[in-house]
Design an enzyme around this catalytic site. Structure first.
Site, PDB file in Angstrom:
ATOM      1  N   ASP A   1       0.857  -1.187   0.000  1.00 48.23           N
ATOM      2  CA  ASP A   1       0.000   0.000   0.000  1.00 48.23           C
ATOM      3  C   ASP A   1       0.895   1.240   0.000  1.00 48.23           C
ATOM      4  O   ASP A   1       1.759   1.390   0.873  1.00 48.23           O
ATOM      5  CB  ASP A   1      -0.889  -0.020   1.252  1.00 48.23           C
ATOM      6  CG  ASP A   1      -1.994   1.014   1.183  1.00 48.23           C
ATOM      7  OD1 ASP A   1      -3.119   0.694   1.584  1.00 48.23           O
ATOM      8  OD2 ASP A   1      -1.738   2.157   0.752  1.00 48.23           O
TER       9      ASP A   1
ATOM     10  N   ASP B   1      -3.398   2.208  -5.664  1.00 47.25           N
ATOM     11  CA  ASP B   1      -2.206   2.296  -4.799  1.00 47.25           C
ATOM     12  C   ASP B   1      -2.054   1.060  -3.906  1.00 47.25           C
ATOM     13  O   ASP B   1      -1.306   1.086  -2.951  1.00 47.25           O
ATOM     14  CB  ASP B   1      -2.227   3.596  -3.972  1.00 47.25           C
ATOM     15  CG  ASP B   1      -2.796   3.429  -2.583  1.00 47.25           C
ATOM     16  OD1 ASP B   1      -3.828   2.738  -2.462  1.00 47.25           O
ATOM     17  OD2 ASP B   1      -2.217   3.964  -1.636  1.00 47.25           O
ATOM     18  N   GLU B   2      -2.725   0.001  -4.253  1.00 48.04           N
ATOM     19  CA  GLU B   2      -2.781  -1.136  -3.336  1.00 48.04           C
ATOM     20  C   GLU B   2      -2.834  -2.455  -4.105  1.00 48.04           C
ATOM     21  O   GLU B   2      -3.606  -2.582  -5.059  1.00 48.04           O
ATOM     22  CB  GLU B   2      -4.067  -0.957  -2.534  1.00 48.04           C
ATOM     23  CG  GLU B   2      -4.163  -1.767  -1.307  1.00 48.04           C
ATOM     24  CD  GLU B   2      -5.544  -1.625  -0.673  1.00 48.04           C
ATOM     25  OE1 GLU B   2      -6.225  -0.605  -0.868  1.00 48.04           O
ATOM     26  OE2 GLU B   2      -5.929  -2.569   0.020  1.00 48.04           O
TER      27      GLU B   2
END
Ligand code: TTP
Ligand code: MG
Length: 354
Positions: free
Chosen positions: A15, A113-114
């Protein structure tokens, strides 16, 4: 001859740290070390808009994702306020996923983003997994000049909770023998898949709020299945540190959404509409970064007594816009609001991709 086969699973969760804000700091190093808020300009348009994210300096002032930008400004007027630069974050996200792909082809993109990466076939033990985590962090830093946090565990749930443990720039490895102790005191909302509605039902079942993962053990498998069906069975296992969900190979975000809790419960239609407009705008912006069509809008509304309802509408896949999400969602929301006619505590909107 007895042959015992041990299934060996090792999952890494990645993350990015305060993603939008960190990208902005990278582009403009003068923003570093000072509070930075990405979302909207508090001084124009009557301060409409919400905080998309902020850097860790701004978090010290109590600013957080989803907060009204006007409220953030009250807490920290000296922060820099920037609009959301979708194209830029989208480009950076693509670069990051290229790096992720280099580590393992079996990965799942949860959002821009993960990601989850399945290391089960890549490494032999946790020491090696940790090395992979370190080198992934280094690669991202070297190539993109950005930090991220990584969690490694025996399944997706443990890996995800572990990545939160030491943010920013963290690397947390939880071995199977540590799983139960590690998750026991975490709030139930840390379990992926437990949103406000499920949380609310679980609170009702147990007769109290602020539940920790270990508290769920008081519910039998039957009770959970009766209440939530298959998801209830998953919850039963998750409360015991077991998560059977696989790292998907589809690598596409299935849905995204945002929710806001009011400082004070409200019955003011203007405030409700205004807030819903704000989160619709934010969700449409996030959906645009995904560059995909949406097919469903889901609204969630929690009332004063913590009872929580969701309503949804599906349609032929279309390009997400703020107006579309707002128009579809507000109808569902107002119907719910008028029917219940009680103070609202939390509002949320989610879109499902087509
Ligand atoms: P998150 O990973 O939830 O948050 P973050 O990366 O900003 O911070 P953290 O270090 O705690 O991981 O979300 C990723 C990005 O998604 C975030 O940078 C901005 C966007 N986002 C919103 O636009 N609105 C929101 O409410 C949230 C939670 C995120
Ligand atoms: Mg993040």
């Amino acid at each position: 001859m007895l042959i015992v086969i041990f299934a060996f699973f090792m999952i890494l969760h990645l993350d990015m740290d305060c993603f939008f804000a960190q990208v902005e700091e990278r582009e403009n190093p003068r923003f570093k070390g000072k509070p930075l808020v990405v979302g909207a300009d508090p001084k124009s348009g009557k301060g409409r808009g919400v905080v998309s994210t902020c850097n860790y300096e701004a978090r010290k002032f109590g600013i957080q994702s989803g907060m009204a930008i006007s409220k953030a400004y009250k807490s920290c007027s000296q922060a820099t306020y920037l609009p959301v630069n979708k194209e830029l974050y989208s480009r950076v996200s693509e670069n990051i996923f290229r790096i992720v792909e280099g580590v393992s082809k079996i990965y799942e993109r949860v959002s821009f983003d993960e990601a989850y990466i399945d290391l089960s076939k890549v490494v032999k033990n946790y020491k090696e997994a940790e090395k992979i985590g370190e080198s992934l962090k280094k690669l991202i830093f070297r190539q993109e000049n950005l930090t991220c946090s990584v969690g490694i565990g025996e399944n997706k749930m443990v890996a995800k909770i572990a990545s939160e443990e030491d943010k920013p720039d963290g690397l947390t490895v939880i071995k199977p023998s540590q799983t139960l102790k590690f998750i026991s005191k975490k709030p139930i909302r840390d379990i992926p898949g437990i949103g406000p509605k499920t949380e609310n039902k679980l609170e009702k079942l147990l007769g109290r709020s602020n539940l920790k993962i270990k508290d769920l053990k008081a519910l039998s498998k039957k009770q959970l299945i009766d209440e939530f069906g298959k998801k209830g069975e998953d919850t039963y296992f998750k409360a015991r540190g077991k998560d059977r969900s696989k790292v998907g190979s589809e690598n596409k975000t299935k849905s995204l959404g945002r929710e806001v809790t009011f400082d004070e419960n409200t019955t003011d239609p203007e405030e409700i509409i205004y807030t819903f407009k704000n989160i619709s705008k934010e969700v449409s912006g996030l959906a645009e970064i995904e560059k995909r069509k949406i097919k469903t809008v889901v609204v969630v509304c929690r009332f004063e007594e913590f009872d929580t309802y969701t309503r949804q509408i599906s349609f032929d896949p279309v390009q997400p816009t703020e107006e579309l999400i707002y128009k579809k969602g507000i109808k569902l929301l107002l119907r719910l609001f008028l029917k219940k006619a009680r103070p609202v505590r939390l509002l949320g909107v989610r879109v499902l991709f087509g």
